[in-house]
Design a protein around this motif. Structure first.
Motif, PDB file in Angstrom:
ATOM      1  N   PRO A 106       0.822  -1.210   0.000  1.00  0.00           N
ATOM      2  CA  PRO A 106       0.000   0.000   0.000  1.00  0.00           C
ATOM      3  C   PRO A 106       0.860   1.266   0.000  1.00  0.00           C
ATOM      4  CG  PRO A 106       0.078  -0.921   2.196  1.00  0.00           C
ATOM      5  CD  PRO A 106       0.790  -1.902   1.293  1.00  0.00           C
ATOM      6  N   TYR A 107       0.213   2.366  -0.254  1.00  0.00           N
ATOM      7  CA  TYR A 107       0.885   3.665  -0.184  1.00  0.00           C
ATOM      8  C   TYR A 107       1.397   3.866   1.241  1.00  0.00           C
ATOM      9  CZ  TYR A 107       1.566   8.706  -0.203  1.00  0.00           C
ATOM     10  OH  TYR A 107       2.100   9.967  -0.085  1.00  0.00           O
ATOM     11  N   LEU A 108       2.668   4.188   1.362  1.00  0.00           N
ATOM     12  CA  LEU A 108       3.286   4.389   2.670  1.00  0.00           C
ATOM     13  C   LEU A 108       3.789   5.828   2.749  1.00  0.00           C
ATOM     14  CD1 LEU A 108       5.291   1.039   2.739  1.00  0.00           C
ATOM     15  CD2 LEU A 108       3.213   1.570   4.047  1.00  0.00           C
ATOM     16  N   PRO A 109       3.014   6.718   3.378  1.00  0.00           N
ATOM     17  CA  PRO A 109       3.397   8.137   3.443  1.00  0.00           C
ATOM     18  C   PRO A 109       4.768   8.361   4.072  1.00  0.00           C
ATOM     19  CG  PRO A 109       1.177   7.827   4.309  1.00  0.00           C
ATOM     20  CD  PRO A 109       1.738   6.473   4.046  1.00  0.00           C
ATOM     21  N   ALA A 110       5.191   7.468   4.953  1.00  0.00           N
ATOM     22  CA  ALA A 110       6.492   7.636   5.622  1.00  0.00           C
ATOM     23  C   ALA A 110       7.645   7.667   4.625  1.00  0.00           C
ATOM     24  CB  ALA A 110       6.706   6.509   6.626  1.00  0.00           C
ATOM     25  N   LEU A 111       7.486   7.010   3.478  1.00  0.00           N
ATOM     26  CA  LEU A 111       8.567   6.967   2.492  1.00  0.00           C
ATOM     27  C   LEU A 111       8.873   8.345   1.906  1.00  0.00           C
ATOM     28  CD1 LEU A 111       7.925   3.652   0.557  1.00  0.00           C
ATOM     29  CD2 LEU A 111       9.204   4.051   2.662  1.00  0.00           C
ATOM     30  N   ARG A 112       7.919   9.247   1.969  1.00  0.00           N
ATOM     31  CA  ARG A 112       8.142  10.601   1.446  1.00  0.00           C
ATOM     32  C   ARG A 112       8.966  11.446   2.407  1.00  0.00           C
ATOM     33  NH1 ARG A 112       5.366  12.591  -2.617  1.00  0.00           N
ATOM     34  NH2 ARG A 112       5.203  14.647  -1.644  1.00  0.00           N
ATOM     35  N   ALA A 113       8.987  11.074   3.679  1.00  0.00           N
ATOM     36  CA  ALA A 113       9.606  11.923   4.697  1.00  0.00           C
ATOM     37  C   ALA A 113      10.961  11.435   5.199  1.00  0.00           C
ATOM     38  CB  ALA A 113       8.652  12.068   5.883  1.00  0.00           C
ATOM     39  N   VAL A 114      11.321  10.188   4.910  1.00  0.00           N
ATOM     40  CA  VAL A 114      12.566   9.654   5.474  1.00  0.00           C
ATOM     41  C   VAL A 114      13.770  10.018   4.615  1.00  0.00           C
ATOM     42  CG1 VAL A 114      11.411   7.764   6.666  1.00  0.00           C
ATOM     43  CG2 VAL A 114      12.303   7.400   4.366  1.00  0.00           C
ATOM     44  N   GLU A 115      14.898  10.157   5.287  1.00  0.00           N
ATOM     45  CA  GLU A 115      16.147  10.464   4.591  1.00  0.00           C
ATOM     46  C   GLU A 115      16.971   9.215   4.332  1.00  0.00           C
ATOM     47  OE1 GLU A 115      18.194  13.484   6.790  1.00  0.00           O
ATOM     48  OE2 GLU A 115      16.527  14.899   6.587  1.00  0.00           O
ATOM     49  N   ARG A 116      16.759   8.169   5.140  1.00  0.00           N
ATOM     50  CA  ARG A 116      17.487   6.912   4.996  1.00  0.00           C
ATOM     51  C   ARG A 116      16.475   5.763   5.075  1.00  0.00           C
ATOM     52  NH1 ARG A 116      20.046   9.839   8.757  1.00  0.00           N
ATOM     53  NH2 ARG A 116      19.319   8.488  10.417  1.00  0.00           N
ATOM     54  N   PRO A 117      16.718   4.680   4.327  1.00  0.00           N
ATOM     55  CA  PRO A 117      15.764   3.557   4.335  1.00  0.00           C
ATOM     56  C   PRO A 117      15.488   3.006   5.725  1.00  0.00           C
ATOM     57  CG  PRO A 117      17.381   3.265   2.612  1.00  0.00           C
ATOM     58  CD  PRO A 117      17.820   4.458   3.401  1.00  0.00           C
ATOM     59  N   GLU A 118      16.511   2.920   6.573  1.00  0.00           N
ATOM     60  CA  GLU A 118      16.304   2.349   7.912  1.00  0.00           C
ATOM     61  C   GLU A 118      15.358   3.196   8.763  1.00  0.00           C
ATOM     62  OE1 GLU A 118      20.371   4.382   7.754  1.00  0.00           O
ATOM     63  OE2 GLU A 118      19.309   2.945   6.525  1.00  0.00           O
ATOM     64  N   ASP A 119      15.265   4.493   8.464  1.00  0.00           N
ATOM     65  CA  ASP A 119      14.361   5.371   9.209  1.00  0.00           C
ATOM     66  C   ASP A 119      12.895   5.020   8.968  1.00  0.00           C
ATOM     67  OD1 ASP A 119      16.651   6.670  10.039  1.00  0.00           O
ATOM     68  OD2 ASP A 119      16.394   8.368   8.662  1.00  0.00           O
ATOM     69  N   ALA A 120      12.602   4.418   7.826  1.00  0.00           N
ATOM     70  CA  ALA A 120      11.214   4.088   7.492  1.00  0.00           C
ATOM     71  C   ALA A 120      10.624   3.068   8.458  1.00  0.00           C
ATOM     72  CB  ALA A 120      11.126   3.562   6.059  1.00  0.00           C
ATOM     73  N   PHE A 121      11.483   2.232   9.052  1.00  0.00           N
ATOM     74  CA  PHE A 121      10.987   1.150   9.908  1.00  0.00           C
ATOM     75  C   PHE A 121      10.566   1.603  11.296  1.00  0.00           C
ATOM     76  CE2 PHE A 121      13.116  -0.883   6.459  1.00  0.00           C
ATOM     77  CZ  PHE A 121      12.246  -1.913   6.145  1.00  0.00           C
ATOM     78  N   THR A 122      10.656   2.901  11.562  1.00  0.00           N
ATOM     79  CA  THR A 122      10.091   3.426  12.805  1.00  0.00           C
ATOM     80  C   THR A 122       8.589   3.637  12.650  1.00  0.00           C
ATOM     81  OG1 THR A 122      10.554   5.707  12.164  1.00  0.00           O
ATOM     82  CG2 THR A 122      12.251   4.557  13.450  1.00  0.00           C
ATOM     83  N   ASP A 123       8.101   3.566  11.420  1.00  0.00           N
ATOM     84  CA  ASP A 123       6.680   3.736  11.127  1.00  0.00           C
ATOM     85  C   ASP A 123       5.979   2.372  11.189  1.00  0.00           C
ATOM     86  OD1 ASP A 123       4.530   5.641   9.919  1.00  0.00           O
ATOM     87  OD2 ASP A 123       4.475   3.868   8.619  1.00  0.00           O
ATOM     88  N   ALA A 124       4.903   2.292  11.930  1.00  0.00           N
ATOM     89  CA  ALA A 124       4.187   1.025  12.117  1.00  0.00           C
ATOM     90  C   ALA A 124       3.640   0.472  10.805  1.00  0.00           C
ATOM     91  CB  ALA A 124       3.054   1.203  13.126  1.00  0.00           C
TER      92      ALA A 124
END
Length: 154
Positions: free
Chosen positions: A120-138
């Motif tokens: 699905p569309y994951l809005p967090a991907l628009r805001a992260v600077e590094r891929p590992e940061d995305a995994f803080t989003d549930a």
């Protein structure tokens, strides 16, 4: 005598982004690696790079009509018999269904694929600077678990 332990074969994935490497491809690559600490399970493949023996090929595309055209050209040229059929991962680029042309093309190609997984569309991907940061989003963590479960047939 010690009873024999079941050994679980961990799949190895070769990720081929059909639209180039971006944050979505980087995050999906980490999703395929898993969070269970089982070691490196996925690697990115560049266009034209051969698929290593024992690797499950995985095509990655955005949910756009253009992405579906790129997937179609790759799947039509896919060598039958010498390589396993690829999985297809479709990442939603907006919080809506893919365009009708893309939906039709993805469905039509289904018989030539090992399977299709929609992220699905994951809005967090628009805001992260590094891929590992995305995994803080549930939502990203849930999508990763669902992706691995579908590819591993659970």
């Amino acid at each position: 005598m010690v009873p024999a332990q079941k050994t679980r074969i961990v799949p190895t994935y070769g990720l081929m982004p059909v639209h180039g490497y971006d944050i979505a491809a980087s995050v999906v690559l980490r999703m395929l690696d898993g969070e269970e600490g089982r070691g490196h399970r996925a690697g990115g493949l560049q266009p034209g790079e051969p698929v290593p023996v024992g690797t499950q090929p995985v095509l990655l595309t955005p949910s756009t009509a253009f992405g579906s055209v790129l997937v179609e050209s790759i799947v039509r040229a896919w060598p039958t018999g010498s390589l396993p059929r690829p999985w297809l991962i479709v990442v939603a680029d907006v919080p809506a269904r893919p365009a009708p042309a893309a939906r039709y093309r993805f469905r039509a190609l289904g018989g030539r694929l090992a399977g299709t997984v929609h992220i699905p569309y994951l809005p967090a991907l628009r805001a992260v600077e590094r891929p590992e940061d995305a995994f803080t989003d549930a939502a990203v963590t849930r999508a990763a678990a669902k992706l691995r479960a579908q590819l591993e047939g659970k």
